[in-house]
Design an enzyme around this catalytic site. Structure first.
Site, PDB file in Angstrom:
ATOM      1  N   HIS A  59       0.852  -1.189   0.000  1.00  0.00           N
ATOM      2  CA  HIS A  59       0.000   0.000   0.000  1.00  0.00           C
ATOM      3  C   HIS A  59       0.880   1.228   0.000  1.00  0.00           C
ATOM      4  O   HIS A  59       1.952   1.216   0.614  1.00  0.00           O
ATOM      5  CB  HIS A  59      -0.914   0.018   1.242  1.00  0.00           C
ATOM      6  CG  HIS A  59      -2.072   0.924   1.073  1.00  0.00           C
ATOM      7  ND1 HIS A  59      -1.994   2.267   1.365  1.00  0.00           N
ATOM      8  CD2 HIS A  59      -3.319   0.699   0.617  1.00  0.00           C
ATOM      9  CE1 HIS A  59      -3.156   2.819   1.088  1.00  0.00           C
ATOM     10  NE2 HIS A  59      -3.988   1.899   0.624  1.00  0.00           N
ATOM     11  N   ASP A  97      -7.917  -5.623   0.138  1.00  0.00           N
ATOM     12  CA  ASP A  97      -8.395  -6.447  -0.964  1.00  0.00           C
ATOM     13  C   ASP A  97      -8.006  -7.902  -0.832  1.00  0.00           C
ATOM     14  O   ASP A  97      -8.458  -8.741  -1.595  1.00  0.00           O
ATOM     15  CB  ASP A  97      -7.861  -5.896  -2.297  1.00  0.00           C
ATOM     16  CG  ASP A  97      -8.490  -4.559  -2.611  1.00  0.00           C
ATOM     17  OD1 ASP A  97      -9.680  -4.409  -2.312  1.00  0.00           O
ATOM     18  OD2 ASP A  97      -7.799  -3.678  -3.137  1.00  0.00           O
TER      19      ASP A  97
HETATM   20  N1  CMC Z   1       4.282  -7.521  -4.736  1.00  0.00           N
HETATM   21  C1  CMC Z   1       5.629  -7.487  -4.905  1.00  0.00           C
HETATM   22  N2  CMC Z   1       6.372  -6.381  -4.791  1.00  0.00           N
HETATM   23  C2  CMC Z   1       5.726  -5.235  -4.502  1.00  0.00           C
HETATM   24  C3  CMC Z   1       4.333  -5.185  -4.303  1.00  0.00           C
HETATM   25  C4  CMC Z   1       3.611  -6.385  -4.420  1.00  0.00           C
HETATM   26  N3  CMC Z   1       2.274  -6.400  -4.252  1.00  0.00           N
HETATM   27  N4  CMC Z   1       3.963  -3.923  -4.024  1.00  0.00           N
HETATM   28  C5  CMC Z   1       5.076  -3.181  -4.043  1.00  0.00           C
HETATM   29  N5  CMC Z   1       6.151  -3.978  -4.341  1.00  0.00           N
HETATM   30  C6  CMC Z   1       7.553  -3.554  -4.401  1.00  0.00           C
HETATM   31  C7  CMC Z   1       7.850  -2.831  -5.696  1.00  0.00           C
HETATM   32  O1  CMC Z   1       8.310  -3.701  -6.700  1.00  0.00           O
HETATM   33  C8  CMC Z   1       8.905  -1.828  -5.252  1.00  0.00           C
HETATM   34  O2  CMC Z   1      10.128  -2.493  -5.192  1.00  0.00           O
HETATM   35  P1  CMC Z   1      11.507  -1.693  -5.553  1.00  0.00           P
HETATM   36  O3  CMC Z   1      11.628  -0.623  -4.514  1.00  0.00           O
HETATM   37  O4  CMC Z   1      12.567  -2.753  -5.436  1.00  0.00           O
HETATM   38  O5  CMC Z   1      11.338  -1.166  -6.939  1.00  0.00           O
HETATM   39  C9  CMC Z   1       8.504  -1.469  -3.822  1.00  0.00           C
HETATM   40  O6  CMC Z   1       7.753  -2.609  -3.335  1.00  0.00           O
HETATM   41  C10 CMC Z   1       7.651  -0.225  -3.709  1.00  0.00           C
HETATM   42  O7  CMC Z   1       6.561  -0.359  -4.632  1.00  0.00           O
HETATM   43  P2  CMC Z   1       5.885   0.870  -5.368  1.00  0.00           P
HETATM   44  O8  CMC Z   1       5.148   0.368  -6.564  1.00  0.00           O
HETATM   45  O9  CMC Z   1       6.912   1.943  -5.582  1.00  0.00           O
HETATM   46  O10 CMC Z   1       4.879   1.359  -4.243  1.00  0.00           O
HETATM   47  P3  CMC Z   1       3.603   2.242  -4.453  1.00  0.00           P
HETATM   48  O11 CMC Z   1       3.345   2.904  -3.159  1.00  0.00           O
HETATM   49  O12 CMC Z   1       3.750   3.098  -5.661  1.00  0.00           O
HETATM   50  O13 CMC Z   1       2.458   1.164  -4.780  1.00  0.00           O
HETATM   51  C11 CMC Z   1       0.637  -0.305  -4.641  1.00  0.00           C
HETATM   52  C12 CMC Z   1       1.450   0.785  -3.930  1.00  0.00           C
HETATM   53  C13 CMC Z   1      -0.619  -0.618  -3.819  1.00  0.00           C
HETATM   54  C14 CMC Z   1       0.185   0.176  -6.034  1.00  0.00           C
HETATM   55  C15 CMC Z   1       1.532  -1.577  -4.791  1.00  0.00           C
HETATM   56  O14 CMC Z   1       1.910  -2.049  -3.516  1.00  0.00           O
HETATM   57  C16 CMC Z   1       0.820  -2.684  -5.582  1.00  0.00           C
HETATM   58  O15 CMC Z   1       0.870  -2.677  -6.824  1.00  0.00           O
HETATM   59  N6  CMC Z   1       0.157  -3.660  -4.871  1.00  0.00           N
HETATM   60  C17 CMC Z   1      -0.618  -4.679  -5.536  1.00  0.00           C
HETATM   61  C18 CMC Z   1      -1.967  -4.116  -5.951  1.00  0.00           C
HETATM   62  C19 CMC Z   1      -2.905  -3.941  -4.771  1.00  0.00           C
HETATM   63  O16 CMC Z   1      -3.081  -4.826  -3.941  1.00  0.00           O
HETATM   64  N7  CMC Z   1      -3.583  -2.783  -4.739  1.00  0.00           N
HETATM   65  C20 CMC Z   1      -4.603  -2.478  -3.727  1.00  0.00           C
HETATM   66  C21 CMC Z   1      -4.224  -1.327  -2.812  1.00  0.00           C
HETATM   67  S1  CMC Z   1      -5.309  -1.279  -1.378  1.00  0.00           S
HETATM   68  C22 CMC Z   1      -6.868  -0.880  -2.013  1.00  0.00           C
HETATM   69  C23 CMC Z   1      -6.944   0.508  -2.475  1.00  0.00           C
HETATM   70  O17 CMC Z   1      -6.818   1.440  -1.647  1.00  0.00           O
HETATM   71  O18 CMC Z   1      -7.189   0.712  -3.655  1.00  0.00           O
END
Ligand code: CMC
Length: 431
Positions: free
Chosen positions: A308, A366
């Site tokens: 998140h 989720d």
């Molecule tokens: N699985 C594996 N690695 C992950 C994941 C994951 N679910 N989420 C983040 N990472 C890694 C990512 O690869 C990155 O690694 P590095 O620093 O080595 O490049 C690091 O963690 C930070 O990720 P980010 O994409 O920069 O983080 P963000 O804050 O931009 O993204 C997120 C947040 C929710 C989009 C992401 O965690 C994600 O894609 N999760 C899966 C989708 C999901 O479950 N979404 C629902 C969110 S909760 C409901 C809502 O509020 O909508």
């Protein structure tokens, strides 16, 4: 806005600029850069808004480090346990918990607006039967502005209030109609003697040949899913609604924009994507393979339902959702469900893995909601529409707060331009 008590100094090419700092009632201080471009001729750069507070708000507060979510100061776990969705809607919209009389009045007002203009049925018929219900919702919710002209003038507080009640009241009707349409079944009209969640379940699962007996435990679980998704501060879809509304556009069109944003798998679409992932994993022995893929830099696979932007600890909504999942599966006698077994083991293995610990990736809301919804009989395509229905009150509360602000300005970000500079048009024969 709070008075500034301290300031930050920014030095650019030897010139100092004092930037006021405001302290919130909770959370990090914010540096006010509104005059920076006028004074120093520079922009700030923050794609993805990781360090930007886009507005003042008094509605919802998240402490991502602690895993805390407060609505008007009340923790989400207390609201999920002791309150119910329409009371939480009242709290988000009006700022305080209602008295018994206020709640009754609010519930009556919502109940009196649950029907949809009959002519809107034709809109549904224009869609293919295999359309995703979110595609139908984006269109139908936007089309409310073509049917309810008397609540589209955003400058009139009375019209804003009517639009608010209409949106909360009609969203379950629209979501259930989108579902019925994809099944090829007749639409089921709302029943005003039922509570909000029971009415939604009935509109989804009753058929003219056989009524649907609402199970109070399932209705409570449904209500809890609505409550846990009601609002979440300035997330992507809420910010979309705020930005769309900042131009003065009507709330039905702006909520349609929020629904479009929510649909993506990084946001509300994650509940559908998570269940599909758990099904694809299929059995506990395949979990290590998927965890390895999630960690592999060369593979864009992510564990859906994990991570998140704000929570760097357990998502407090996921905790309640997990308890609810156990209750529902127990009631329905399906505690040995293979998807649930995969979910529990995946959670255990991911939490024990240093990759997820270092990056502070925990299960989010989720992760468990899809398991409950599937057990209730919803197809995966309905998971995100249910999120949209629940989040409508959050979008509308944030919209109302923004529109009532006398300092409202149209949202208009700037950019770091990296393209060509001025050049002359080249005639076709010279290219
Ligand atoms: N699985 C594996 N690695 C992950 C994941 C994951 N679910 N989420 C983040 N990472 C890694 C990512 O690869 C990155 O690694 P590095 O620093 O080595 O490049 C690091 O963690 C930070 O990720 P980010 O994409 O920069 O983080 P963000 O804050 O931009 O993204 C997120 C947040 C929710 C989009 C992401 O965690 C994600 O894609 N999760 C899966 C989708 C999901 O479950 N979404 C629902 C969110 S909760 C409901 C809502 O509020 O909508």
């Amino acid at each position: 806005m709070a008075e500034s008590t301290k300031s930050a100094k920014l030095t650019i090419d030897g010139t100092d600029y004092d930037l006021p700092i405001y302290s919130p009632t909770a959370g990090p201080d914010v540096i006010d850069i509104r005059k920076l471009y006028g004074q120093a001729g520079v922009f700030t750069y923050d794609p993805g808004f990781t360090s930007t507070a886009s507005c003042d708000s008094t509605i919802t507060y998240i402490d991502g480090g602690k895993g805390e979510l407060l609505h008007r100061g009340f923790p989400i776990d207390q609201l999920a346990e002791k309150s119910h969705y329409l009371e939480v809607c009242y709290l988000l919209l009006y700022g305080e918990l209602p008295t018994a009389e206020q709640l009754e009045d609010f519930e009556n007002r919502v109940t009196m607006h649950t029907m949809l203009h009959e002519q809107m049925h034709f809109l549904f018929r224009g869609y293919r039967r295999d359309a995703h219900p979110m595609a139908i919702m984006v269109g139908v919710v936007g089309a409310l502005s073509a049917f309810y002209h008397d609540s589209t003038d955003v400058t009139d507080p009375w019209q804003r209030e009517v639009a608010t009640i209409r949106l909360i009241a009609k969203m379950p009707t629209i979501a259930s109609m989108a579902y019925k349409y994809t099944l090829g079944q007749p639409f089921v009209y709302p029943r005003n003697e039922l509570d909000y969640a029971s009415n939604f379940l009935r509109m989804c699962f009753a058929v003219p040949a056989e009524d649907y007996e609402v199970n109070p435990i399932l209705s409570r679980a449904m209500d809890r899913i609505f409550t846990l998704h009601a609002d979440h501060e300035q997330n992507a879809s809420t910010s979309t609604v705020r930005l769309a509304s900042s131009s003065g556009a009507n709330p039905f069109a702006c909520v349609a924009a929020g629904i479009a944003c929510l649909w993506g798998p990084a946001h509300g679409g994650a509940n559908q994507a998570c269940l599909e992932m758990l099904r694809e994993i299929g059995s506990v022995d395949r979990i290590p393979e998927f965890i390895a893929r999630a960690k592999d830099k060369n593979d864009d696979f992510r564990l859906m339902g994990f991570g998140h932007r704000v929570y760097k600890n357990f998502d407090p909504r996921a905790k309640v959702m997990k308890e609810s999942a156990d209750e529902v599966l127990d009631l329905l006698g399906i505690e040995d469900n293979p998807v649930l077994q995969v979910a529990k083991e995946l959670e255990r293995q991911a939490l024990a893995d240093p990759y997820f610990a270092e990056k502070k990736l925990f299960p989010n809301v989720d992760f468990y909601s899809g398991i409950i919804l599937e057990a209730m009989g919803f197809p995966t395509s309905m998971f995100t529409p249910i999120f949209a229905l629940s989040r409508t009150v959050g979008w509308i509360s944030q919209w109302k707060e923004m529109i009532a602000d006398p300092q409202l300005k149209i949202g208009r970000p700037r950019q770091l331009y990296q393209g060509e500079t001025l050049r002359d048009y080249v005639e076709m024969e010279k290219r």
